[in-house]
Design an enzyme around this catalytic site. Structure first.
Site, mmCIF file in Angstrom:
data_model
loop_
_atom_site.group_PDB
_atom_site.id
_atom_site.type_symbol
_atom_site.label_atom_id
_atom_site.label_comp_id
_atom_site.label_asym_id
_atom_site.label_seq_id
_atom_site.Cartn_x
_atom_site.Cartn_y
_atom_site.Cartn_z
ATOM 1 N N LYS A 19 73.862 3.497 59.060
ATOM 2 C CA LYS A 19 73.269 3.774 57.747
ATOM 3 C C LYS A 19 72.153 4.811 57.855
ATOM 4 O O LYS A 19 72.076 5.752 57.068
ATOM 5 C CB LYS A 19 72.748 2.466 57.131
ATOM 6 C CG LYS A 19 72.261 2.602 55.690
ATOM 7 C CD LYS A 19 72.432 1.316 54.909
ATOM 8 C CE LYS A 19 71.368 0.291 55.226
ATOM 9 N NZ LYS A 19 70.127 0.492 54.440
ATOM 10 N N ARG A 24 70.375 10.498 56.789
ATOM 11 C CA ARG A 24 69.719 11.709 57.291
ATOM 12 C C ARG A 24 70.668 12.904 57.320
ATOM 13 O O ARG A 24 70.243 14.043 57.130
ATOM 14 C CB ARG A 24 69.122 11.426 58.678
ATOM 15 C CG ARG A 24 67.871 10.539 58.603
ATOM 16 C CD ARG A 24 67.618 9.791 59.909
ATOM 17 N NE ARG A 24 66.352 9.063 59.913
ATOM 18 C CZ ARG A 24 66.155 7.881 59.337
ATOM 19 N NH1 ARG A 24 67.154 7.292 58.687
ATOM 20 N NH2 ARG A 24 64.976 7.291 59.400
ATOM 21 N N SER A 164 57.154 2.537 61.511
ATOM 22 C CA SER A 164 58.188 2.636 60.481
ATOM 23 C C SER A 164 58.852 3.993 60.554
ATOM 24 O O SER A 164 58.204 5.021 60.374
ATOM 25 C CB SER A 164 57.570 2.440 59.087
ATOM 26 O OG SER A 164 58.469 2.882 58.081
ATOM 27 N N ASP A 312 65.828 -5.068 61.201
ATOM 28 C CA ASP A 312 66.897 -5.435 60.271
ATOM 29 C C ASP A 312 67.780 -6.553 60.805
ATOM 30 O O ASP A 312 68.548 -7.160 60.045
ATOM 31 C CB ASP A 312 67.763 -4.221 59.943
ATOM 32 C CG ASP A 312 67.048 -3.231 59.032
ATOM 33 O OD1 ASP A 312 66.141 -3.661 58.293
ATOM 34 O OD2 ASP A 312 67.386 -2.038 59.065
ATOM 35 N N ARG A 385 71.582 -8.287 53.956
ATOM 36 C CA ARG A 385 71.440 -8.846 55.306
ATOM 37 C C ARG A 385 71.349 -10.375 55.270
ATOM 38 O O ARG A 385 71.768 -11.049 56.208
ATOM 39 C CB ARG A 385 70.250 -8.217 56.026
ATOM 40 C CG ARG A 385 70.374 -6.695 56.067
ATOM 41 C CD ARG A 385 69.854 -6.067 57.324
ATOM 42 N NE ARG A 385 69.981 -4.610 57.258
ATOM 43 C CZ ARG A 385 71.064 -3.923 57.604
ATOM 44 N NH1 ARG A 385 72.138 -4.566 58.036
ATOM 45 N NH2 ARG A 385 71.094 -2.602 57.506
#
Length: 425
Positions: A19, A24, A164, A312, A385
């Site tokens: 993802k 990007r 981050s 995640d 998730r």
């Protein structure tokens, strides 16, 4: 979605494209010169939001469901959108695109769904404003909708309080439009897909330790990108193979970037039988087949520098902990509170519903495992998730589990249930 216990999971699965890399590829492809061709692009709702936003800014993007071709217009080729840029449920689109838009010569508004409108944007507003950006939270709460008026930017050195990749990437992408050098130092290195892809298309970027430094260039070059399988999607099959008895699963062509491989390390720390085969490199990203077999797991402590490499994956790690003997402690993960849902609260609530001994903490949870959970009604809170984690838990639990809002998996993995159930024996 109603799911019951299965006897075993066996076979080979290919998970969708990563993802982070898919997002990007659209953004950098749009501001590069020439046609960027992307293979194995993730056709999930989040990444399609990125495509839609850049189409609104005049970029021609072909998407035949397999290969995506982005007809880049160069660093200064974006056009003012005629309407609000809708990022849907995608925090990555919202934050990274804000960095690019800060240096344009037009004004626009970014907004998303209810989840995006509650997620913290001050973490990008602060550093981008330090660079000279004009970003206004229209409701005055440091959340979307954001009004961005393009400005002349200047480089900064930013000591980020959080590790981050979204914050780091927003600053580096703004740095493409800034005068002078832009650098970001993180407490711990977050995923580095932006740095690798920038380098691949001719960006002047270096990384030393936890600091990435970018110098502006006149142009970026289009490239061919082959997206590896997303390790965050592979994580559900890794966990399923470990907790469902008699299972053996091969997950093909998974990205194992060291800034993302914490899930593998935690599985091994819990006693999981997990091996990497066919290790190779594609477009600067390490890739491997992951072989996983049912194992007797034991508790562990997940904390510190490993957290950004599996942020995640923490919901599915919490599920594994429920099936592991002894205690598992997750800490240093307060970031879970500001994801698509408050994942500390939601995981604790749903694990408790399945009879698991779990205690939420300010920055994680404590799980005492070893007792087979029972089926329950699971509230996904429309968090993909959460839904996928409890689908896996259901396959090794007693009785029937019902997942409310199960379709939210479309955000990152539209064929998840089909791929999971075809392994069931």
């Amino acid at each position: 979605m109603k799911i019951t216990r299965t006897n075993a999971l066996k076979g080979t699965v290919s998970v969708p494209g990563d993802k982070s890399i898919s997002h990007r590829s659209v953004m950098l492809g749009s501001i590069a010169d020439g046609i960027t061709e992307v293979h194995h692009f993730l056709q999930g709702a989040d990444c399609l939001s990125s495509i839609a936003c850049f189409r609104q800014m005049g970029i021609h993007i072909e998407n035949d469901g397999n290969i995506v071709r982005i007809h880049g217009q160069g660093l200064h080729g974006l056009k003012s959108p005629s309407d609000v840029l809708d990022t849907g449920n995608s925090g990555t689109t919202t934050r990274l695109m804000s960095g690019i838009l800060s240096g344009q010569n037009f004004e626009c508004v970014i907004n998303g769904d209810a989840s995006i409108q509650s997620r913290p944007m001050k973490r990008i507003i602060t550093p981008l404003s330090m660079m000279g950006a004009s970003i206004e939270s229209l409701r005055g709460n440091d959340c979307a909708p954001l009004k961005i008026t393009g400005q002349k930017l200047h480089g900064i050195h930013y000591d980020s309080p959080v590790s981050s990749a979204q914050v780091k990437s927003a600053i580096l992408l703004a740095g493409l439009y800034a005068e002078g050098e832009t650098s970001v130092t993180e407490p711990v290195l977050s995923r580095n897909h932006t740095e690798l892809m920038l380098k691949g298309c001719g960006g002047d970027i270096t990384s030393v330790g936890t600091t990435a430094t970018l110098r502006p260039v006149k142009r970026l070059e289009a490239q061919k990108i082959v997206v590896p399988g997303d390790i965050s999607s592979a994580a559900y099959f890794m966990a399923a193979g470990l907790i469902v008895p008699s299972s053996e699963i091969c997950i093909e062509n998974v990205g194992i970037n060291p800034t993302r491989d914490g899930m593998i390390r935690v599985c091994q720390a819990m006693g999981g039988d997990i091996k990497l085969e066919n290790v190779h490199e594609v477009c600067g990203e390490p890739v491997a087949d992951i072989i996983v077999r049912h194992s007797s797991l034991h508790g562990t402590v997940v904390e510190g520098e490993i957290i950004p490499t599996l942020i995640d994956e923490l919901p599915i790690i919490a599920v594994m902990a429920a099936f592991a003997e002894g205690q598992t402690i997750i800490r240093d993960a307060a970031e879970l509170k500001v994801k698509e849902s408050d994942r500390i609260a939601v995981m604790s609530e749903n694990l408790t519903a399945m009879g698991v001994d779990v205690t939420p903490t300010d920055d994680g949870m404590i799980i005492n495992g070893g007792k087979i959970p029972h089926g329950a009604q699971i509230q996904s809170h429309l968090d993909h998730r959460i839904a996928m984690s409890f689908a896996v838990a259901a396959l090794a639990s007693e009785g029937e589990t019902e997942i409310i809002g199960s379709d939210c998996v479309n955000i990152s993995y539209p064929t998840f249930y089909r791929d999971l159930f075809q392994l069931a024996k």
